[in-house]
Design a protein around this motif. Structure first.
Motif, short mmCIF file in Angstrom:
data_model
loop_
_atom_site.label_atom_id
_atom_site.label_comp_id
_atom_site.label_asym_id
_atom_site.label_seq_id
_atom_site.Cartn_x
_atom_site.Cartn_y
_atom_site.Cartn_z
N ASN A 1 8.58 -5.39 17.73
CA ASN A 1 7.83 -6.36 18.53
C ASN A 1 6.53 -6.79 17.85
OD1 ASN A 1 6.35 -4.03 18.75
ND2 ASN A 1 6.34 -4.01 21.00
N GLY A 2 6.30 -6.41 16.60
CA GLY A 2 5.14 -6.81 15.83
C GLY A 2 3.93 -5.92 15.98
N THR A 3 4.10 -4.78 16.64
CA THR A 3 2.99 -3.86 16.83
C THR A 3 2.90 -2.90 15.65
OG1 THR A 3 3.29 -3.98 19.23
CG2 THR A 3 2.01 -2.13 18.37
N PHE A 4 1.65 -2.75 15.12
CA PHE A 4 1.42 -1.83 14.00
C PHE A 4 0.89 -0.50 14.52
CE2 PHE A 4 1.45 -5.91 11.92
CZ PHE A 4 2.00 -5.65 10.68
N ILE A 5 1.29 0.55 13.86
CA ILE A 5 0.87 1.91 14.19
C ILE A 5 -0.21 2.33 13.19
CG2 ILE A 5 1.61 4.28 14.57
CD1 ILE A 5 2.76 2.24 16.52
N SER B 1 -3.91 -14.81 14.54
CA SER B 1 -4.46 -14.17 15.75
C SER B 1 -4.93 -12.76 15.48
CB SER B 1 -3.40 -14.15 16.86
OG SER B 1 -3.00 -15.47 17.20
N TRP B 2 -4.17 -12.04 14.63
CA TRP B 2 -4.52 -10.66 14.29
C TRP B 2 -4.72 -10.55 12.79
CZ3 TRP B 2 -5.43 -8.16 18.66
CH2 TRP B 2 -4.74 -8.55 19.80
N CYS B 3 -5.65 -9.70 12.44
CA CYS B 3 -5.93 -9.46 11.02
C CYS B 3 -6.12 -7.97 10.83
CB CYS B 3 -7.17 -10.23 10.57
SG CYS B 3 -7.58 -10.00 8.81
N LEU B 4 -5.40 -7.39 9.84
CA LEU B 4 -5.49 -5.94 9.59
C LEU B 4 -5.58 -5.68 8.11
CD1 LEU B 4 -2.30 -5.00 8.71
CD2 LEU B 4 -1.99 -5.72 11.08
N LEU B 5 -6.09 -4.50 7.77
CA LEU B 5 -6.28 -4.10 6.38
C LEU B 5 -5.02 -3.41 5.88
CD1 LEU B 5 -9.93 -2.68 6.54
CD2 LEU B 5 -9.16 -5.02 6.06
N THR B 6 -4.66 -3.71 4.62
CA THR B 6 -3.42 -3.16 4.05
C THR B 6 -3.67 -2.23 2.89
OG1 THR B 6 -3.20 -5.09 2.59
CG2 THR B 6 -2.14 -5.20 4.76
N PHE B 7 -4.89 -2.12 2.38
CA PHE B 7 -5.14 -1.25 1.23
C PHE B 7 -5.50 0.15 1.73
CE2 PHE B 7 -8.91 -3.68 2.34
CZ PHE B 7 -9.87 -2.69 2.52
N TYR C 1 -6.54 2.49 4.58
CA TYR C 1 -6.42 1.82 5.87
C TYR C 1 -5.05 1.18 6.07
CZ TYR C 1 -11.47 2.23 5.23
OH TYR C 1 -12.72 2.71 4.98
N THR C 2 -4.07 1.52 5.25
CA THR C 2 -2.73 0.94 5.36
C THR C 2 -2.04 1.41 6.63
OG1 THR C 2 -2.58 1.01 2.94
CG2 THR C 2 -0.55 0.62 4.18
N PRO C 3 -1.46 0.50 7.42
CA PRO C 3 -0.76 0.94 8.64
C PRO C 3 0.42 1.83 8.29
CG PRO C 3 -1.17 -1.43 8.67
CD PRO C 3 -1.48 -0.96 7.29
N ALA C 4 0.79 2.67 9.24
CA ALA C 4 1.88 3.61 9.00
C ALA C 4 3.24 3.00 9.32
CB ALA C 4 1.69 4.87 9.86
N LEU C 5 3.33 2.07 10.25
CA LEU C 5 4.63 1.54 10.67
C LEU C 5 4.41 0.25 11.46
CD1 LEU C 5 7.75 2.03 11.01
CD2 LEU C 5 7.20 3.25 13.14
N VAL C 6 5.41 -0.65 11.39
CA VAL C 6 5.40 -1.85 12.22
C VAL C 6 6.66 -1.83 13.07
CG1 VAL C 6 6.53 -3.22 10.41
CG2 VAL C 6 5.27 -4.36 12.25
N GLY D 1 0.81 -1.21 0.00
CA GLY D 1 0.00 0.00 0.00
C GLY D 1 0.84 1.25 0.00
N ASN D 2 1.99 1.22 -0.76
CA ASN D 2 2.90 2.37 -0.85
C ASN D 2 3.53 2.73 0.49
OD1 ASN D 2 2.36 2.64 -3.63
ND2 ASN D 2 0.56 3.95 -3.19
N VAL D 3 3.63 1.77 1.39
CA VAL D 3 4.26 1.98 2.69
C VAL D 3 5.30 0.88 2.88
CG1 VAL D 3 3.95 2.13 5.19
CG2 VAL D 3 2.20 3.07 3.65
N HIS D 4 6.50 1.27 3.29
CA HIS D 4 7.59 0.31 3.49
C HIS D 4 7.47 -0.33 4.87
CE1 HIS D 4 10.01 1.35 -0.10
NE2 HIS D 4 9.40 2.53 0.03
N PHE D 5 7.62 -1.67 4.90
CA PHE D 5 7.58 -2.43 6.15
C PHE D 5 8.82 -3.33 6.22
CE2 PHE D 5 3.15 -1.54 5.17
CZ PHE D 5 2.68 -1.07 6.38
N ASN D 6 9.19 -3.66 7.45
CA ASN D 6 10.31 -4.55 7.68
C ASN D 6 9.85 -5.99 7.43
OD1 ASN D 6 12.43 -6.14 8.73
ND2 ASN D 6 13.03 -4.48 10.12
N LEU D 7 10.35 -6.59 6.36
CA LEU D 7 9.95 -7.94 5.99
C LEU D 7 10.39 -8.96 7.04
CD1 LEU D 7 8.66 -9.81 3.94
CD2 LEU D 7 10.86 -9.90 2.73
N THR D 8 11.54 -8.74 7.61
CA THR D 8 12.03 -9.68 8.64
C THR D 8 11.08 -9.72 9.83
OG1 THR D 8 14.30 -9.18 7.95
CG2 THR D 8 14.00 -10.27 10.09
N THR D 9 10.58 -8.55 10.23
CA THR D 9 9.63 -8.51 11.36
C THR D 9 8.34 -9.23 11.01
OG1 THR D 9 10.58 -6.41 12.09
CG2 THR D 9 8.41 -6.99 12.94
#
Length: 548
Positions: free
Chosen positions: A67-71, A50-56, A59-64, A24-32
């Motif tokens: 520890n696996g927490t999304f902002i 356990s958790w499910c979030l929207l990526t489009f 509603y794309t998260p801003a950062l991960v 969704g045009n947002v960079h995430f750490n693949l290793t995390t």
């Protein structure tokens, strides 16, 4: 609502390096993401089981975080979609049920009000139960319909489909109780009319009374069994409708298990008990018919129009509940199911039952008022048979026999005096001036004593006129004893009339003193003389009961 197939798993798109990915045009750490076991699906969701979030977007998260927490995350179970057709129809039905609730409360006030003393055999709550259950049905229907709006709005099904299904079953459970209470109370009302002319026409320990006692217990036993077959269970399987294979593996078996099928059977037994209760009331409180064909025709003839509408509509409820217990595709528990079958079989019969109840509730009178009317009709028939003709209501007013609620005690006493004198007021607003006679002292009584009529000739005959005059004088003397001169004159005149029959006998005190003072022989002689004189004296002539 999109359904995700289990095989539509996507690989993470490449980023600036091997440990970077762009979603969704947002960079995430693949290793995390790989460390926390996240998987990317083709419908734009990211989940690790356990958790499910929207990526489009948007509603794309801003950062991960490491520890696996999304902002700034939006979960998959969020109302992100617009209101669908199911939600729009649900709003319209919810409005109709809300209007029905208001009208039900109006009928509850009308039919629940008491106009007669409470009887031991017919409690007031008996006539109110059908309106209490109707209020329950409206409340559960509105909750079920409003929560079904979010069934279409949630990106993936979760709590709304469980809530709408849960309260829909409670609504079905309550509407069967509405029909039952309507039929049961109609039988109670027929019994009340039947025994009102003669309370001893029916026995309290016969087979009829025992059936009427145990029948509600049996009905609510099966109704509660329907409740316990459905409500206390694990509803999580109904939520598992996020992709077609999950519906087949989890949701459909849960919605069509043995408990739902048994519950539909219990509801069908409740409907049969309701029909039996109607037949039982018609048999005992309506004219009887001979022969099987005539009994069937009498059953149809004496069945009220309201129940001819309610019972077929109520039969749809267990039938539809059995249908969805065997075929999940027509069930309101299914996300994206056919709306025609859902609203036609799940909500429309209940709505029609409530409005039939409301319509007949407005037309039917209060039972206490109807019973009073029947009693008046019976009293008029008895008076007509005995030849009794009652005077109209205006008769007492024309003859001045009515009581004015604003009349004071002084006015009432004045009216009593006028009745003793044999006179009436010439005009409604005329004033009666009661003044003391000349020379009479003022008294402390609120009303001034009325002057009695002048003394008439001594009593000499048994005429009715003289008797009325004496009664009037005595009444005036008792009511208005404030004039001492008049009382003394009346007492003197009374003493003169009594002396006409001879001298008064000696007082008790004088007789006792003479006996004590005289010798014993004189006492015996005096007693013998008195006895002979009493026998030789002519008997006293009693002219009136007033002389006794």
């Amino acid at each position: 609502m999109p359904l995700l197939d289990a095989r539509e798993i996507l690989a993470f798109p490449g980023g600036d390096n091997s440990s970077d990915t762009v979603i969704g045009n947002v960079h995430f750490n693949l290793t995390t993401l790989q460390h926390w076991n996240y998987t990317l699906y083709s419908n734009g969701t990211l989940s690790n089981g356990s958790w499910c979030l929207l990526t489009f977007e948007p509603y794309t998260p801003a950062l991960v975080l490491p520890n696996g927490t999304f902002i700034n995350v939006t979960w998959c179970w969020s109302p992100t979609e617009p209101i669908g057709v199911r939600g729009g129809v649900a709003i319209a039905y919810a409005v109709l049920f809300g209007i029905a609730l208001v009208l039900i409360l109006v009928n509850l006030k009308k039919h629940g009000r008491l106009h007669l003393p409470t009887e031991k055999r017919f409690f007031p709550i008996g006539r109110r139960w059908q309106w209490y259950w109707s209020s329950w049905v409206c409340a559960t229907a509105v909750i079920s319909l409003l929560t079904s709006i979010d069934v279409d709005r949630y990106f993936l099904p979760e709590l709304p489909i469980v809530l709408t299904s849960f309260f829909w079953f409670l609504m079905q459970w309550g509407v069967m109780a509405v029909v039952w209470e309507a039929v049961r109370h109609w039988g109670s009302w027929m019994e009340r009319q039947f025994i009102d002319p003669d309370p001893f026409v029916l026995r309290n320990d016969d087979r009829r009374s025992k059936v009427e006692f145990y029948l509600p217990l049996v009905f609510y036993l099966f109704l509660w069994l329907n409740f316990f077959m459905i409500v206390p269970r694990n509803w999580t399987g109904i939520e598992l409708q996020r992709y077609p294979q999950q519906v087949i593996d989890d949701a459909a078996p849960t919605a069509t298990d043995a408990r739902f099928k048994t519950a539909a059977f219990m509801l069908a037994v409740c409907w049969l008990i309701t029909v039996f209760s109607l037949w039982h009331s018609i048999k005992h409180y309506c004219p009887r018919n001979r022969g099987a064909f005539n009994r069937l025709r009498g059953l149809v003839r004496y069945t009220p129009l309201r129940f001819m509408l309610l019972l077929p509509l109520a039969a749809v409820i267990p039938a539809y509940q059995a249908l969805v217990a065997w075929y999940f595709d027509y069930s309101p528990l299914k996300v994206g199911g056919p709306l025609a079958s859902i609203y036609a079989g799940a909500y429309t019969p209940t709505l029609l039952i409530l409005y039939v109840q409301i319509l007949f509730g407005f037309f039917n009178p209060n039972e206490d008022l109807e019973l009073q009317r029947q009693r008046r009709v019976r009293a008029q028939e008895l008076d007509r048979e005995m030849g009794i003709v009652h005077k109209p209501s205006w008769w007492r007013r024309v003859n001045g026999e009515h009581l004015d609620p604003n009349e004071s005690m002084r006015d009432r006493l004045a009216r009593n005096v006028r009745e003793i004198h044999g006179t009436k007021r010439s005009a409604p607003d005329a004033e009666v001036t009661l003044s003391p006679p000349a020379g009479a002292p003022a008294t402390s009584v609120e009303m001034t004593p009325v002057s009695p009529p002048p003394p008439s000739a001594p009593y000499s005959s048994r005429s009715e006129r003289r008797r009325q005059e004496r009664a009037m004088e005595l009444a005036a003397g008792v009511l208005f004893s404030g004039a001492p001169e008049q009382s003394a004159a009346t007492a003197a005149r009374r003493r003169e009339e009594l002396m006409m029959d001879g001298p008064p006998p000696p007082s008790y005190r004088d007789t006792v003193e003479n006996i004590r003072a005289a010798p014993a022989s004189n006492v015996a002689r005096s007693i013998s003389a008195e006895s002979s004189s009493s026998t030789n004296h002519p008997p006293q002539q009693i002219r009136s009961m007033l002389d006794v």
